[in-house]
Write a protein that holds these residues in place. Sequence first.
Motif, PDB file in Angstrom:
ATOM      1  N   LEU A 129       0.482  -1.551  -0.100  1.00 38.03           N
ATOM      2  CA  LEU A 129      -0.178  -0.193   0.042  1.00 38.03           C
ATOM      3  C   LEU A 129       0.742   1.855  -0.028  1.00 38.03           C
ATOM      4  CD1 LEU A 129      -3.066  -1.361   2.773  1.00 38.03           C
ATOM      5  CD2 LEU A 129      -3.157  -1.125   0.294  1.00 38.03           C
ATOM      6  N   THR A 130       1.831   1.039   0.536  1.00 36.11           N
ATOM      7  CA  THR A 130       3.050   2.248   0.571  1.00 36.11           C
ATOM      8  C   THR A 130       3.356   2.725  -0.503  1.00 36.11           C
ATOM      9  OG1 THR A 130       3.283   1.780   3.038  1.00 36.11           O
ATOM     10  CG2 THR A 130       4.610   3.557   1.796  1.00 36.11           C
ATOM     11  N   ALA A 131       3.897   1.388  -1.161  1.00 33.92           N
ATOM     12  CA  ALA A 131       4.875   1.373  -3.015  1.00 33.92           C
ATOM     13  C   ALA A 131       3.704   2.416  -3.549  1.00 33.92           C
ATOM     14  CB  ALA A 131       4.668   0.087  -2.839  1.00 33.92           C
ATOM     15  N   HIS A 132       2.565   1.208  -3.488  1.00 33.42           N
ATOM     16  CA  HIS A 132       1.370   1.704  -4.450  1.00 33.42           C
ATOM     17  C   HIS A 132       0.461   3.455  -4.694  1.00 33.42           C
ATOM     18  CE1 HIS A 132      -2.435   1.367  -6.282  1.00 33.42           C
ATOM     19  NE2 HIS A 132      -2.252   1.712  -7.567  1.00 33.42           N
ATOM     20  N   LEU A 133       0.388   3.659  -3.446  1.00 34.46           N
ATOM     21  CA  LEU A 133      -0.390   4.896  -2.752  1.00 34.46           C
ATOM     22  C   LEU A 133       0.827   6.046  -2.748  1.00 34.46           C
ATOM     23  CD1 LEU A 133      -3.063   3.945  -0.322  1.00 34.46           C
ATOM     24  CD2 LEU A 133      -3.298   4.069  -2.273  1.00 34.46           C
ATOM     25  N   GLY A 134       1.851   5.855  -2.420  1.00 27.99           N
ATOM     26  CA  GLY A 134       3.121   6.824  -2.658  1.00 27.99           C
ATOM     27  C   GLY A 134       3.557   7.109  -3.978  1.00 27.99           C
ATOM     28  N   LEU A 135       3.211   6.431  -4.152  1.00 28.22           N
ATOM     29  CA  LEU A 135       4.229   6.254  -5.787  1.00 28.22           C
ATOM     30  C   LEU A 135       2.762   7.440  -6.446  1.00 28.22           C
ATOM     31  CD1 LEU A 135       6.238   6.466  -7.954  1.00 28.22           C
ATOM     32  CD2 LEU A 135       4.981   3.704  -8.738  1.00 28.22           C
ATOM     33  N   GLU A 136       1.587   6.823  -6.228  1.00 28.79           N
ATOM     34  CA  GLU A 136       0.306   7.656  -7.235  1.00 28.79           C
ATOM     35  C   GLU A 136      -0.294   8.927  -6.509  1.00 28.79           C
ATOM     36  OE1 GLU A 136      -1.774   5.995  -9.922  1.00 28.79           O
ATOM     37  OE2 GLU A 136      -0.008   5.010 -10.028  1.00 28.79           O
ATOM     38  N   LYS A 137      -0.594   8.958  -5.693  1.00 35.46           N
ATOM     39  CA  LYS A 137      -0.399  10.353  -4.722  1.00 35.46           C
ATOM     40  C   LYS A 137       0.296  11.339  -4.644  1.00 35.46           C
ATOM     41  CE  LYS A 137      -4.195   8.862  -2.873  1.00 35.46           C
ATOM     42  NZ  LYS A 137      -5.619   8.968  -3.678  1.00 35.46           N
ATOM     43  N   ILE A 138       1.233  11.206  -4.813  1.00 35.90           N
ATOM     44  CA  ILE A 138       3.115  12.214  -5.037  1.00 35.90           C
ATOM     45  C   ILE A 138       3.096  11.948  -5.780  1.00 35.90           C
ATOM     46  CG2 ILE A 138       4.374  13.608  -4.076  1.00 35.90           C
ATOM     47  CD1 ILE A 138       3.743  11.865  -1.202  1.00 35.90           C
ATOM     48  N   GLY A 139       3.832  11.219  -6.941  1.00 34.23           N
ATOM     49  CA  GLY A 139       4.521  10.757  -7.804  1.00 34.23           C
ATOM     50  C   GLY A 139       4.293  11.516  -9.063  1.00 34.23           C
ATOM     51  N   HIS A 140       2.736  10.492  -9.697  1.00 41.00           N
ATOM     52  CA  HIS A 140       2.287  10.880 -10.404  1.00 41.00           C
ATOM     53  C   HIS A 140       3.079  10.179 -11.520  1.00 41.00           C
ATOM     54  CE1 HIS A 140      -1.196  12.623  -8.119  1.00 41.00           C
ATOM     55  NE2 HIS A 140      -0.279  13.691  -7.749  1.00 41.00           N
ATOM     56  N   PRO A 141       3.392   9.442 -11.414  1.00 40.25           N
ATOM     57  CA  PRO A 141       4.415   8.709 -12.986  1.00 40.25           C
ATOM     58  C   PRO A 141       3.907   8.606 -14.116  1.00 40.25           C
ATOM     59  CG  PRO A 141       3.918   6.617 -11.383  1.00 40.25           C
ATOM     60  CD  PRO A 141       3.509   8.370 -10.439  1.00 40.25           C
ATOM     61  N   LEU A 289      -3.625  -4.377  -6.687  1.00 35.71           N
ATOM     62  CA  LEU A 289      -2.118  -5.292  -5.972  1.00 35.71           C
ATOM     63  C   LEU A 289      -2.162  -6.414  -6.915  1.00 35.71           C
ATOM     64  CD1 LEU A 289      -0.930  -3.689  -2.847  1.00 35.71           C
ATOM     65  CD2 LEU A 289       0.526  -2.585  -5.488  1.00 35.71           C
ATOM     66  N   GLY A 290      -3.258  -7.161  -5.999  1.00 34.10           N
ATOM     67  CA  GLY A 290      -3.648  -8.154  -6.248  1.00 34.10           C
ATOM     68  C   GLY A 290      -3.573  -8.807  -7.649  1.00 34.10           C
ATOM     69  N   SER A 291      -4.525  -7.590  -8.789  1.00 38.36           N
ATOM     70  CA  SER A 291      -4.428  -7.591  -9.883  1.00 38.36           C
ATOM     71  C   SER A 291      -3.050  -7.760 -10.543  1.00 38.36           C
ATOM     72  CB  SER A 291      -5.333  -6.650 -10.755  1.00 38.36           C
ATOM     73  OG  SER A 291      -6.671  -6.861 -10.171  1.00 38.36           O
ATOM     74  N   TRP A 292      -2.401  -7.123 -10.174  1.00 39.45           N
ATOM     75  CA  TRP A 292      -1.033  -7.084 -11.498  1.00 39.45           C
ATOM     76  C   TRP A 292       0.146  -8.484 -10.794  1.00 39.45           C
ATOM     77  CZ3 TRP A 292       0.195  -1.661  -9.500  1.00 39.45           C
ATOM     78  CH2 TRP A 292      -0.093  -0.767 -10.437  1.00 39.45           C
ATOM     79  N   ILE A 293      -0.185  -9.302  -9.260  1.00 43.53           N
ATOM     80  CA  ILE A 293       0.178 -10.069  -9.120  1.00 43.53           C
ATOM     81  C   ILE A 293      -0.119 -11.625  -9.742  1.00 43.53           C
ATOM     82  CG2 ILE A 293       0.416 -11.805  -6.781  1.00 43.53           C
ATOM     83  CD1 ILE A 293       1.066  -9.212  -5.091  1.00 43.53           C
ATOM     84  N   LYS A 294      -1.630 -11.587 -10.065  1.00 43.09           N
ATOM     85  CA  LYS A 294      -2.528 -12.398 -10.479  1.00 43.09           C
ATOM     86  C   LYS A 294      -1.830 -12.174 -12.278  1.00 43.09           C
ATOM     87  CE  LYS A 294      -6.882 -14.174 -11.466  1.00 43.09           C
ATOM     88  NZ  LYS A 294      -8.380 -14.348 -11.072  1.00 43.09           N
ATOM     89  N   GLU A 295      -1.421 -11.535 -12.490  1.00 38.67           N
ATOM     90  CA  GLU A 295      -0.742 -11.314 -13.766  1.00 38.67           C
ATOM     91  C   GLU A 295       0.154 -11.297 -14.370  1.00 38.67           C
ATOM     92  OE1 GLU A 295      -2.715  -6.961 -14.965  1.00 38.67           O
ATOM     93  OE2 GLU A 295      -4.452  -7.461 -14.207  1.00 38.67           O
ATOM     94  N   GLY A 296       0.895 -11.585 -13.135  1.00 35.14           N
ATOM     95  CA  GLY A 296       2.697 -11.510 -13.570  1.00 35.14           C
ATOM     96  C   GLY A 296       3.645 -10.510 -14.187  1.00 35.14           C
ATOM     97  N   LYS A 297       2.372  -9.672 -13.540  1.00 35.30           N
ATOM     98  CA  LYS A 297       3.052  -8.326 -13.716  1.00 35.30           C
ATOM     99  C   LYS A 297       4.207  -7.237 -11.801  1.00 35.30           C
ATOM    100  CE  LYS A 297       0.020  -6.368 -17.701  1.00 35.30           C
ATOM    101  NZ  LYS A 297      -0.797  -5.138 -17.693  1.00 35.30           N
ATOM    102  N   LEU A 298       3.929  -8.213 -11.286  1.00 38.33           N
ATOM    103  CA  LEU A 298       4.357  -7.473  -9.990  1.00 38.33           C
ATOM    104  C   LEU A 298       5.056  -8.644  -9.137  1.00 38.33           C
ATOM    105  CD1 LEU A 298       5.061  -5.300  -7.665  1.00 38.33           C
ATOM    106  CD2 LEU A 298       2.702  -5.339  -6.755  1.00 38.33           C
ATOM    107  N   LYS A 299       6.487  -9.513  -9.054  1.00 37.86           N
ATOM    108  CA  LYS A 299       6.680  -9.870  -8.009  1.00 37.86           C
ATOM    109  C   LYS A 299       6.866  -9.609  -6.584  1.00 37.86           C
ATOM    110  CE  LYS A 299       9.043 -12.295 -12.125  1.00 37.86           C
ATOM    111  NZ  LYS A 299      10.463 -12.227 -12.685  1.00 37.86           N
TER     112      LYS A 299
END
Length: 331
Positions: A129-141, A289-299
């Motif tokens: 949650l920290t990785a995903h929300l921090g990057l999304e909320k502030i980083g806006h990559p 996050l769960g979807s990315w893991i299931k799709e093999g995009k996140l290890k």
Amino acid sequence: MIKTILFKNRPAGKPSTSNFELITEDDPKPAEGEVLLKSLYISVDPYLRGRMRDQKSYIEPFKLNEPLESNVVAEVVESNNSNFQKGEFVSGMLKWKELQTSKGSGLNKVHKELAPLSAFLGVLGLTGLTAHLGLEKIGHPKEGETLVVSGAAGAVGSIVGQIGKIKGCRVIGIAGTDEKVEHIKQEFGFDVGINYNSTKDMKQAIAEACPGGVDVYFDNVGGEILDAVLQNVNKDARIINCGAISLYNETEVPMGPRPEGILIKNTVLMQGFLVRDHVKDFGSSLQQLGSWIKEGKLKYDETVVEGFDKLPEAFIGLFEGKNTGKMVVKI
């Protein structure tokens, strides 16, 4: 009798095993409305060092001669609470005890059919949650931008880098050994890795790794690495201040370069991030996050230390770079 670990005294500098005390207590009994929980996995995290200081912060400091606490995955072994059944698994902020009772407040049910139970302390817990929300909320990559991640082989950093790749960024990771640098490139798809321990000029190393400058920096370490990244930021860059592990054991606030000129000249956003401020987004974030893991995009990586008695040792190991990915203790 059960084992409990108490916070014995406040460390000056890096914590040591003398700051903890292992005791035994009588087995607890659940009262009406309570559950009896058996700890299975206990998380150790750098932010716990801040709770060892007797000072005001975003979370209450640990009290001396009382059990420490962190995120725990536990099994319900007895229940007098209609919301929980014997044999279910839960996660929550719990004490460093082998067995404990709870009224159920703050507990979330987890399901080992979805992922190994330890993952709910990492990629499917506050770490992810920290990785995903921090990057999304502030980083806006944005696609095509350059993302730099410090602590890149750690629990949060390794996930941040992968999300950056999913978003189409060029990702540079900073880690502490050549082995970790190779690992984040080979396993997690980082484009470039920098070993800060063998690099004499971090400013120059970042400039070479980021010829187009830095658009987003996810900072887990602070200190001199943050100083070096600031020297390479682009206009309108975004900096997420998530952690500052390089400073956690300092006994005095170190003096460093003053960033005002860089921030003003480049209209840079530098903002602190606390995942607890975004509870309303936890559900949707965990689903993604769960979807990315299931799709093999996140290890994800885990460093698992076995044995309740090893909790202090595992925690101290975080400040010695002994973990790759999430550090958890298996009870």
